[in-house]
Scaffold this motif. Structure first.
Motif, PDB file in Angstrom:
ATOM      1  N   UNK A 267       2.886  -4.350   3.590  1.00 61.78           N
ATOM      2  CA  UNK A 267       3.990  -3.446   3.249  1.00 61.78           C
ATOM      3  C   UNK A 267       3.403  -2.066   2.962  1.00 61.78           C
ATOM      4  N   UNK A 268       3.806  -1.085   3.741  1.00 63.37           N
ATOM      5  CA  UNK A 268       3.211   0.243   3.666  1.00 63.37           C
ATOM      6  C   UNK A 268       4.278   1.277   3.335  1.00 63.37           C
ATOM      7  N   UNK A 269       4.120   1.916   2.179  1.00 68.57           N
ATOM      8  CA  UNK A 269       5.038   2.958   1.722  1.00 68.57           C
ATOM      9  C   UNK A 269       4.357   4.287   1.985  1.00 68.57           C
ATOM     10  N   UNK A 270       4.904   5.074   2.906  1.00 68.45           N
ATOM     11  CA  UNK A 270       4.223   6.314   3.305  1.00 68.45           C
ATOM     12  C   UNK A 270       5.082   7.527   2.940  1.00 68.45           C
ATOM     13  N   UNK A 271       4.417   8.549   2.433  1.00 70.65           N
ATOM     14  CA  UNK A 271       5.068   9.784   2.022  1.00 70.65           C
ATOM     15  C   UNK A 271       4.728  10.920   2.992  1.00 70.65           C
ATOM     16  N   UNK A 272       4.595  10.588   4.250  1.00 70.81           N
ATOM     17  CA  UNK A 272       4.354  11.604   5.274  1.00 70.81           C
ATOM     18  C   UNK A 272       5.026  11.144   6.562  1.00 70.81           C
ATOM     19  N   UNK A 273       5.121  12.028   7.523  1.00 70.51           N
ATOM     20  CA  UNK A 273       5.784  11.707   8.795  1.00 70.51           C
ATOM     21  C   UNK A 273       4.830  10.905   9.676  1.00 70.51           C
ATOM     22  N   UNK A 274       5.008   9.604   9.695  1.00 67.79           N
ATOM     23  CA  UNK A 274       4.161   8.713  10.487  1.00 67.79           C
ATOM     24  C   UNK A 274       4.860   8.404  11.804  1.00 67.79           C
ATOM     25  N   UNK A 275       4.254   8.818  12.908  1.00 68.32           N
ATOM     26  CA  UNK A 275       4.837   8.548  14.212  1.00 68.32           C
ATOM     27  C   UNK A 275       6.128   9.321  14.429  1.00 68.32           C
ATOM     28  N   UNK A 276       6.909   8.879  15.387  1.00 73.52           N
ATOM     29  CA  UNK A 276       8.179   9.511  15.711  1.00 73.52           C
ATOM     30  C   UNK A 276       9.260   8.444  15.733  1.00 73.52           C
ATOM     31  N   UNK A 277      10.276   8.624  14.928  1.00 80.29           N
ATOM     32  CA  UNK A 277      11.360   7.657  14.855  1.00 80.29           C
ATOM     33  C   UNK A 277      12.449   8.165  13.931  1.00 80.29           C
ATOM     34  N   UNK A 278      13.664   7.647  14.084  1.00 75.29           N
ATOM     35  CA  UNK A 278      14.811   8.105  13.317  1.00 75.29           C
ATOM     36  C   UNK A 278      15.060   7.271  12.065  1.00 75.29           C
ATOM     37  N   UNK A 279      14.508   6.059  12.008  1.00 71.39           N
ATOM     38  CA  UNK A 279      14.774   5.173  10.882  1.00 71.39           C
ATOM     39  C   UNK A 279      13.810   5.463   9.744  1.00 71.39           C
TER      40      UNK A 279
ATOM     41  N   UNK B  95       0.839  -1.197   0.000  1.00 74.88           N
ATOM     42  CA  UNK B  95       0.000   0.000   0.000  1.00 74.88           C
ATOM     43  C   UNK B  95       0.875   1.248   0.000  1.00 74.88           C
ATOM     44  N   UNK B  96       0.463   2.227  -0.813  1.00 74.69           N
ATOM     45  CA  UNK B  96       1.127   3.517  -0.858  1.00 74.69           C
ATOM     46  C   UNK B  96       0.177   4.559  -0.295  1.00 74.69           C
TER      47      UNK B  96
ATOM     48  N   UNK C 267       2.835  -9.769   9.472  1.00 76.35           N
ATOM     49  CA  UNK C 267       4.009  -8.937   9.705  1.00 76.35           C
ATOM     50  C   UNK C 267       3.807  -7.620   8.967  1.00 76.35           C
ATOM     51  N   UNK C 268       4.294  -6.550   9.564  1.00 76.64           N
ATOM     52  CA  UNK C 268       4.075  -5.217   9.029  1.00 76.64           C
ATOM     53  C   UNK C 268       5.415  -4.541   8.716  1.00 76.64           C
ATOM     54  N   UNK C 269       5.467  -3.918   7.566  1.00 74.13           N
ATOM     55  CA  UNK C 269       6.631  -3.122   7.185  1.00 74.13           C
ATOM     56  C   UNK C 269       6.153  -1.712   6.855  1.00 74.13           C
ATOM     57  N   UNK C 270       6.804  -0.715   7.440  1.00 73.60           N
ATOM     58  CA  UNK C 270       6.499   0.680   7.152  1.00 73.60           C
ATOM     59  C   UNK C 270       7.763   1.319   6.596  1.00 73.60           C
ATOM     60  N   UNK C 271       7.667   1.836   5.369  1.00 76.77           N
ATOM     61  CA  UNK C 271       8.784   2.492   4.698  1.00 76.77           C
ATOM     62  C   UNK C 271       8.478   3.985   4.625  1.00 76.77           C
ATOM     63  N   UNK C 272       9.213   4.773   5.378  1.00 81.82           N
ATOM     64  CA  UNK C 272       9.026   6.225   5.397  1.00 81.82           C
ATOM     65  C   UNK C 272      10.000   6.820   4.378  1.00 81.82           C
ATOM     66  N   UNK C 273       9.539   6.955   3.143  1.00 82.83           N
ATOM     67  CA  UNK C 273      10.442   7.273   2.039  1.00 82.83           C
ATOM     68  C   UNK C 273      10.515   8.754   1.728  1.00 82.83           C
ATOM     69  N   UNK C 274       9.681   9.557   2.344  1.00 82.34           N
ATOM     70  CA  UNK C 274       9.659  10.980   2.024  1.00 82.34           C
ATOM     71  C   UNK C 274      11.016  11.625   2.314  1.00 82.34           C
ATOM     72  N   UNK C 275      11.541  12.366   1.319  1.00 79.39           N
ATOM     73  CA  UNK C 275      12.796  13.119   1.458  1.00 79.39           C
ATOM     74  C   UNK C 275      14.038  12.235   1.545  1.00 79.39           C
TER      75      UNK C 275
END
Length: 313
Positions: A115-127, A75-76, A166-174
């Motif tokens: 598998x979740x590809x997100x283009x926004x700041x989801x939660x708080x984390x450095x990775x 999902x995007x 199992x869940x994967x979150x990819x914070x790809x923005x920037x």
């Protein structure tokens, strides 16, 4: 757009990667992310992944089944959603119940990878890549509950979490750092829609051949241009919503630091903060347009930036 412009991965999911001839791109991405060889057997239709044109950039997903009968939902998500964590839980849970026939034993429950590809700041984390799984840990001994020998043999897995979604979150923005690490190469492509010549991650070679803008029909190119326009507008809306508070705080800080109560100092600080914020906004929009393949001249007209500034992005 230039001849070597690649379409964005979210658009490819929406259109091209549903074609069996293009499964190699999706297989390469999933194999790199999951660190195992993934072979897609077929695509499936679910209530959670039906294509909706009115959704624009909000959601694009694809549901696949691999050779082992496991479900892979990609999902995007482009628009910020505060309850997104609950949403991915709901999506995976719905698949679990959709793909088991009434009356079958629970050992027929399918494994789900979300598998979740997100283009926004989801939660708080450095990775930029996060993995979530289910485990049962003792509250007194802190040990992890494991499978019996019979269960391991019966289910073909060695850990309890492998039976659960199992869940994967990819914070790809920037993300704009090119790397020799295969997963980072994929994150770079997801963020920029660019595939450098030395890309060698699984699936990116296929993407270089399959996802060229110039290979699409005129109708598809026109639809893609409209999609990119929608995405730029959405990015601008997200930036505005996120930046208003930041700009106000920045202006206030400039006022306090410069003026010590002098009216002219406060005015100068506000003006400087507004000008800098407007420039940051123009730079971000220009980067999105450049990544989409728009010419330097057209970007300059749209943003007011110089050609040199745009080339340097």
């Amino acid at each position: 757009m230039k001849d070597r412009t690649y379409i964005s991965f979210d658009w490819a999911l929406k259109r091209l990667l549903r074609d069996k001839a293009n499964f190699g791109v999706l297989e390469g991405f999933l194999s790199t992310l999951l660190n195992t060889d993934v072979r897609i057997h077929r695509l499936l239709e679910s209530e959670s992944n039906k294509d909706r044109d009115e959704a624009k950039m909000n959601r694009v997903d694809i549901l696949a089944e691999n050779a082992d009968g496991e479900l892979l939902l990609v999902e995007v998500q482009g628009e910020s959603e505060y309850a997104y964590f609950q949403r991915i839980l709901f999506g995976a849970s719905k698949l679990v119940t959709e793909y088991i026939d009434s009356g079958k034993n629970y050992d027929n429950v399918k494994k789900v990878y979300s598998v979740n590809i997100v283009y926004f700041d989801l939660g708080q984390g450095k990775d930029y890549v996060y993995h979530g799984k289910t485990e049962f840990r003792g509250i007194h001994e802190n040990d992890v509950l494991s499978l019996s020998s019979f269960q391991r043999q019966k289910f073909g897995v060695d850990e309890v979490y492998k039976l659960y979604p199992e869940y994967y979150i990819l914070k790809v923005n920037d993300f704009n750092r090119w790397s020799r690490v295969p997963l980072e190469q994929w994150i770079y492509f997801l963020s920029t829609s660019d595939i450098p010549a030395d890309a060698d991650a699984p699936g990116l070679q296929e993407a270089r051949e399959k996802l060229l803008f110039s290979k699409m029909s005129r109708e598809e190119q026109a639809a893609y241009r409209r999609y990119i326009d929608d995405r730029v507008i959405l990015a601008d809306q997200i930036y505005t919503a996120r930046g208003e508070g930041k700009m106000e705080g920045k202006a206030e800080g400039i006022e306090e630091g410069r003026a010590e109560g002098r009216a002219e100092g406060r005015a100068e600080g506000r003006a400087e903060g507004r000008a800098e914020g407007a420039r940051d906004k123009a730079m971000e929009i220009a980067k999105s347009l450049k990544d989409s393949g728009l010419s330097i001249e057209d970007i300059a007209k749209a943003t007011g930036l110089s050609s040199e500034e745009i080339v340097a992005l």
